[in-house]
Scaffold this motif. Structure first.
Motif, short mmCIF file in Angstrom:
data_model
loop_
_atom_site.label_atom_id
_atom_site.label_comp_id
_atom_site.label_asym_id
_atom_site.label_seq_id
_atom_site.Cartn_x
_atom_site.Cartn_y
_atom_site.Cartn_z
N LEU A 167 0.80 -1.22 0.00
CA LEU A 167 0.00 0.00 0.00
C LEU A 167 0.83 1.28 0.00
CD1 LEU A 167 -2.95 -0.93 2.39
CD2 LEU A 167 -2.99 -0.72 -0.11
N GLY A 168 2.14 1.14 0.00
CA GLY A 168 3.00 2.31 -0.16
C GLY A 168 2.98 2.79 -1.60
N PRO A 169 3.54 3.95 -1.87
CA PRO A 169 3.47 4.52 -3.22
C PRO A 169 4.13 3.67 -4.29
CG PRO A 169 4.98 5.76 -1.84
CD PRO A 169 4.23 4.85 -0.93
N PHE A 170 5.12 2.83 -3.91
CA PHE A 170 5.84 2.03 -4.90
C PHE A 170 5.42 0.56 -4.89
CE2 PHE A 170 8.66 5.52 -3.49
CZ PHE A 170 8.67 6.24 -4.67
N GLY A 171 4.30 0.27 -4.21
CA GLY A 171 3.85 -1.11 -4.12
C GLY A 171 3.54 -1.74 -5.47
N GLY A 172 3.08 -0.93 -6.41
CA GLY A 172 2.76 -1.44 -7.73
C GLY A 172 3.94 -1.53 -8.67
N HIS A 173 5.13 -1.13 -8.18
CA HIS A 173 6.35 -1.13 -8.98
C HIS A 173 6.14 -0.34 -10.28
CE1 HIS A 173 7.53 -3.83 -5.88
NE2 HIS A 173 8.68 -4.16 -6.45
N GLU A 174 6.49 -0.90 -11.42
CA GLU A 174 6.47 -0.11 -12.66
C GLU A 174 5.06 0.16 -13.18
OE1 GLU A 174 7.10 -4.37 -14.10
OE2 GLU A 174 7.48 -3.17 -12.32
N GLY A 176 2.89 1.95 -11.79
CA GLY A 176 2.52 3.32 -11.47
C GLY A 176 2.27 3.55 -9.99
N LEU A 177 2.12 4.81 -9.63
CA LEU A 177 1.97 5.20 -8.24
C LEU A 177 0.55 5.07 -7.72
CD1 LEU A 177 4.20 8.43 -8.19
CD2 LEU A 177 4.83 6.12 -7.47
N VAL A 178 -0.44 5.01 -8.61
CA VAL A 178 -1.85 5.02 -8.19
C VAL A 178 -2.61 3.75 -8.55
CG1 VAL A 178 -4.05 6.22 -8.45
CG2 VAL A 178 -1.93 7.54 -8.24
N PRO A 179 -2.45 3.17 -9.74
CA PRO A 179 -3.33 2.08 -10.18
C PRO A 179 -3.41 0.90 -9.22
CG PRO A 179 -2.08 2.89 -12.04
CD PRO A 179 -1.52 3.57 -10.83
N HIS A 180 -2.33 0.57 -8.51
CA HIS A 180 -2.39 -0.59 -7.62
C HIS A 180 -3.32 -0.37 -6.43
CE1 HIS A 180 0.58 1.87 -5.53
NE2 HIS A 180 0.53 1.07 -4.48
N TYR A 181 -3.64 0.91 -6.13
CA TYR A 181 -4.61 1.16 -5.07
C TYR A 181 -6.01 0.71 -5.47
CZ TYR A 181 -1.06 3.90 -2.65
OH TYR A 181 0.08 4.30 -1.99
N ILE A 182 -6.28 0.69 -6.77
CA ILE A 182 -7.56 0.17 -7.26
C ILE A 182 -7.55 -1.36 -7.19
CG2 ILE A 182 -9.11 0.07 -9.26
CD1 ILE A 182 -7.97 2.79 -10.09
N GLY A 183 -6.39 -1.94 -7.47
CA GLY A 183 -6.24 -3.39 -7.39
C GLY A 183 -5.05 -3.85 -8.20
N ARG A 188 -2.03 -4.32 -13.33
CA ARG A 188 -1.35 -5.20 -14.30
C ARG A 188 -1.99 -5.07 -15.68
NH1 ARG A 188 -3.15 -10.43 -12.52
NH2 ARG A 188 -5.00 -9.76 -13.68
N ASP A 189 -3.31 -5.13 -15.74
CA ASP A 189 -4.01 -5.11 -17.03
C ASP A 189 -3.92 -3.73 -17.68
OD1 ASP A 189 -4.65 -7.71 -16.50
OD2 ASP A 189 -6.72 -7.29 -15.87
N ARG A 190 -3.96 -2.69 -16.87
CA ARG A 190 -3.83 -1.33 -17.42
C ARG A 190 -2.46 -1.13 -18.04
NH1 ARG A 190 -1.71 3.45 -15.52
NH2 ARG A 190 -2.74 5.39 -16.18
N TYR A 191 -1.41 -1.61 -17.36
CA TYR A 191 -0.06 -1.49 -17.88
C TYR A 191 0.07 -2.26 -19.20
CZ TYR A 191 5.05 -1.69 -18.09
OH TYR A 191 6.37 -1.59 -18.49
N THR A 192 -0.48 -3.47 -19.24
CA THR A 192 -0.39 -4.31 -20.45
C THR A 192 -1.10 -3.64 -21.62
OG1 THR A 192 -0.34 -6.31 -19.08
CG2 THR A 192 -0.91 -6.58 -21.41
N SER A 193 -2.27 -3.07 -21.36
CA SER A 193 -3.01 -2.39 -22.41
C SER A 193 -2.27 -1.16 -22.92
CB SER A 193 -4.39 -1.99 -21.88
OG SER A 193 -5.11 -1.24 -22.82
N LEU A 207 4.63 -10.63 -8.26
CA LEU A 207 4.44 -9.47 -7.38
C LEU A 207 3.21 -9.76 -6.51
CD1 LEU A 207 5.26 -6.58 -6.58
CD2 LEU A 207 3.67 -5.74 -8.33
N PHE A 208 3.37 -9.55 -5.18
CA PHE A 208 2.31 -9.93 -4.25
C PHE A 208 2.06 -8.81 -3.24
CE2 PHE A 208 4.29 -13.73 -5.89
CZ PHE A 208 3.21 -14.54 -6.21
N ASP A 209 0.89 -8.87 -2.66
CA ASP A 209 0.42 -7.90 -1.67
C ASP A 209 1.00 -8.28 -0.31
OD1 ASP A 209 -1.00 -6.52 0.25
OD2 ASP A 209 -2.96 -6.83 -0.66
N VAL A 210 2.03 -7.55 0.14
CA VAL A 210 2.67 -7.81 1.43
C VAL A 210 2.58 -6.55 2.28
CG1 VAL A 210 4.70 -8.69 2.61
CG2 VAL A 210 4.29 -9.32 0.22
N SER A 211 2.07 -6.68 3.49
CA SER A 211 1.85 -5.51 4.34
C SER A 211 2.98 -5.30 5.34
CB SER A 211 0.52 -5.65 5.10
OG SER A 211 0.64 -6.61 6.13
N CYS A 212 3.01 -4.12 5.91
CA CYS A 212 3.96 -3.79 6.97
C CYS A 212 3.61 -4.58 8.23
CB CYS A 212 3.92 -2.29 7.24
SG CYS A 212 5.17 -1.69 8.40
#
Length: 262
Positions: A167-174, A176-183, A188-193, A207-212
């Motif tokens: 849930l940090g800003p870089f959790g989605g890696h490449e 983007g900073l926002v799309p991974h907050y949606i899911g 992943r699909d937005r980047y591919t498109s 890449l997996f959802d790992v919390s603090c």
């Protein structure tokens, strides 16, 4: 809750300038990896050197606290970290599951072994320091990897586990900073498109959802080692208190370091 008074050297190096410089290098990860991994390797070696000085050996007059120590890098990738540790006199080993990743930079690492972090190909109590930098979020069972790292650590040695918080800003890696907050699937699909190919780090596969909170819970509950430090890796030391605040830490810690003594 983690406290920081015993981390004198580690805190002294954790300046705002360091944080800004590391943040600036992140933009080169995909386009010019040497500009990203070179500074990151030096920072990682500095971090481990300081932690060993603070928690284990103390200051060694005129020399690095890492000199003569055996160090295992779990998920060491293409070898950028080898030279940083060699300059400090450490005996450096790395384990990496992906042959392509190991050879990507053309760097020769004498003690490079192919293997999984969740099933390390080393005997018990083999290394003075076992560490992993930004790998736990890429494996399906990071706490199994943590236990394996502790198994390979010598009694009295340090295990250092650093990973990116989802849930940090870089959790989605490449992606983007926002799309991974949606899911993760959406990102992943937005980047591919957008780019015509999947991201390097595919949510649900590499890449997996790992919390603090999960990392702190595991570090406090494992019977294989004692938690001796926990702090945000890339923050200046005056912001380390964030790791002690539930919920807030999931968004603002970005990268958690937990240090355990075997």
């Amino acid at each position: 809750m983690p406290t920081f008074d015993h981390l004198r050297r580690t805190r002294a190096r954790a300046s705002l300038r360091r944080s800004v410089d590391l943040l600036a290098s992140f933009r080169f990860e995909q386009t010019a990896p040497e500009k990203f991994y070179g500074p990151l390797a030096e920072d990682t070696a500095n971090l481990i050197e300081d932690l060993v000085a603070d928690l284990s050996r103390g200051d060694v007059a005129g020399d690095s606290p890492l000199r003569g120590l055996s160090i295992l890098d779990v998920g060491g990738g293409p070898g950028y970290f080898h030279e940083a540790f060699a300059r400090r006199g450490a005996e450096y080993f790395t384990v990496e599951p992906d042959v392509g990743e190991m050879a990507a930079a053309g760097i020769d690492v004498p003690a490079s072994v192919r293997g999984s972090g969740m099933d390390l190909p080393f005997q018990d109590d083999a290394f003075d320091v076992v560490y992993s930098s930004n790998v736990a979020e890429h494996v399906p069972d990071p706490w199994r990897m943590g236990e394996e790292m502790l198994r390979a650590t010598k009694p009295g040695g340090l295990m250092i586990f650093s990973y990116t918080i989802w849930l940090g800003p870089f959790g989605g890696h490449e992606t983007g900073l926002v799309p991974h907050y949606i899911g993760g699937g959406f990102a992943r699909d937005r980047y591919t498109s957008k780019h015509g190919h999947p991201p390097k780090n595919v949510f649900g596969e590499s890449l997996f959802d790992v919390s603090c909170a999960e990392g702190l819970r595991w570090a406090n509950s494992t019977t294989s080692g004692e938690l001796v430090a926990a702090f945000p890796r890339y923050h200046p030391s005056w912001a380390w208190w964030l790791v002690n605040v539930p919920v807030v830490r999931e968004f603002l810690v970005s990268n958690l370091v937990v240090v355990l003594r075997k």
